[in-house]
Write an enzyme that holds these catalytic residues in place. Sequence first.
Site, mmCIF file in Angstrom:
data_model
loop_
_atom_site.group_PDB
_atom_site.id
_atom_site.type_symbol
_atom_site.label_atom_id
_atom_site.label_comp_id
_atom_site.label_asym_id
_atom_site.label_seq_id
_atom_site.Cartn_x
_atom_site.Cartn_y
_atom_site.Cartn_z
ATOM 1 N N VAL A 8 0.871 -1.169 0.000
ATOM 2 C CA VAL A 8 0.000 0.000 0.000
ATOM 3 C C VAL A 8 0.908 1.220 0.000
ATOM 4 O O VAL A 8 2.088 1.128 0.342
ATOM 5 C CB VAL A 8 -0.972 0.033 1.199
ATOM 6 C CG1 VAL A 8 -2.015 -1.069 1.088
ATOM 7 C CG2 VAL A 8 -0.243 -0.049 2.517
ATOM 8 N N SER A 9 0.369 2.365 -0.379
ATOM 9 C CA SER A 9 1.196 3.553 -0.561
ATOM 10 C C SER A 9 1.429 4.361 0.702
ATOM 11 O O SER A 9 2.429 5.055 0.818
ATOM 12 C CB SER A 9 0.572 4.460 -1.627
ATOM 13 O OG SER A 9 0.489 3.777 -2.848
#
Length: 188
Positions: A8-9
């Site tokens: 995930v970012s």
Amino acid sequence: MKYGYARVSTNEQDLANQLEQLKNAGAEKIYSEKYTGTKRDRPKLDELLSILSEGDELIVAKLDRLSRSVQQGTELISELQEKDVVVNILNMGRIDRTPNGSLMLNMFLAFAQFERDMIVQRTQEGREYQRQHNPNYRDGRKPKKTTQQIKEILDYLRVHTYTETARLFELDKSTIVRYKQRYGQNKK
């Protein structure tokens, strides 16, 4: 061996759904990280890539977890295919070296890059809207110091050097200079 990769970012995003999908797909060992997909060098992905060998399988939930650009994705998957590593994208299937596999990969990578570019564009448009409609809007992170703390720092600076002030308040000199410029207090 089957390896999973989840990403995930941001720290606020949750990996749980991806991790569950990878386990259900048979991943025996999963590498996960919270790191932007626009960078090619990602610590956990790099670690995983260094151990993958012939006959291994890399499983990811979606292609954009692996890459956000056509060039980056093509290079990465080509490297894996040259090592005879099977790449299994759960929402697409296995990526093979056939012309059809190559076409599908490039199409999906183009959509991943397009999605990323649209996110950037919408973010920029949102910032521009805020600049035009909100007089209190400021780009960047929120200040770590309150207005009162900044006033104390600048009051101290009136009778001390930048070095002394920076040391006492545990700040960089450049931060103090910015505070002085922004809040308009002159050193005497």
